[in-house]
Design an enzyme around this catalytic site. Sequence first.
Site, short mmCIF file in Angstrom:
data_model
loop_
_atom_site.label_atom_id
_atom_site.label_comp_id
_atom_site.label_asym_id
_atom_site.label_seq_id
_atom_site.Cartn_x
_atom_site.Cartn_y
_atom_site.Cartn_z
CB THR A 1 -0.91 0.01 1.25
OG1 THR A 1 -1.55 1.28 1.34
CG2 THR A 1 -0.14 -0.23 2.53
CE1 TYR B 1 -3.98 -2.17 5.28
CE2 TYR B 1 -3.53 0.06 4.52
CZ TYR B 1 -3.80 -1.26 4.24
OH TYR B 1 -3.87 -1.69 2.95
#
Length: 326
Positions: free
Chosen positions: A118, A142
Amino acid sequence: MNNRILVTGGAGYIGSHACKALQTAGYEPVVFDNLIYGHPWAVKWGPLIRGDLADPQQIEAALDEVKPAAVMHFAAYAYVGESVTNPAKYYRNNVVGSLNLLDAMRNRSIESLVFSSTCASYGIPRVTPIDESHPQNPINPYGRSKLMIEQAMADYSAAYGLRCVALRYFNAAGADPEAEIGEDHSPETHLIPLVLMAAAGIRDSITVFGRDYDTDDGTCVRDYVHVSDLAQAHVLALQALDQGAESAVYNLGNGTGFSVQQVIDACQRVTGRPIKVVDGPRRAGDPPRLVGDASKIINDLGWSPRYADLDTIVETAWNWTRHHFK
Ligand code: UDP
């Protein structure tokens, strides 16, 4: 030739689009998913094994049964806000689950892996567009959980001969152009589906999280990339691994930033419906501007996004929204 690919998280948004792309490219996807966020209806291009990476025996049994040539690893929790309030859930699932997968692969000499990473692993950008050499300083659990796995994969590559392509996505958006699958998160937190739900009358309005950013119109800027283009990049990465490529990391974005207001305007154009817009405060942890430079995968693997235009991305999402939620 063994064409079977185990796809963890293949019942989810991006994983299901990858399964369709895999089958189109001549592979046989087998989904491994715990169905906590994934949907059985999204598994259309091969069998589903219901299992959880938290239990090493379940992933070991799946690998023994399927004997895949390679693994695509999507299974992860991906709510940034929740990762801040409940980091244990993210480290246990995303990090420990991935390590269980890596070790099960290592013990079976399965050496090829494509991993969902990501742009959240970069943190607040120092320069834009962001290329792969940009420092990685994630600002939430995250992003940190994904970075930890990238690092573990690099170490496993050096020590055990794993070959891994990590793909760092910018903002995944849109839906399968044939509307066979699409985005359906519960809860939904992403901008484009929320705006389209407001257009469809499923939600009352869309709230803009902050108009006081240092951007042209004061709203946050993101790089939206079509989910089918992401899926195609996974197939290219797999084909490169098939041909003996070494481990690598690649950004996946279109290199063009759109503000929240520009996205709302595009949704209005595409749907022709009135959309009620409410101004709200900033959302914690949102960088003002995230735009990716994907030259590396374009040059190395010949990635060529087919749906780079924002209105086209929104059209596919709108088509899906009308099919799926009515
Ligand atoms: N956003 C917004 N209202 C919403 C959801 C999102 O203004 O209801 C903004 C958010 O602050 C960010 C952009 O839209 O600037 C994209 O957010 P999304 O959650 O879709 O993706 P993220 O960039 O967080 O991965």
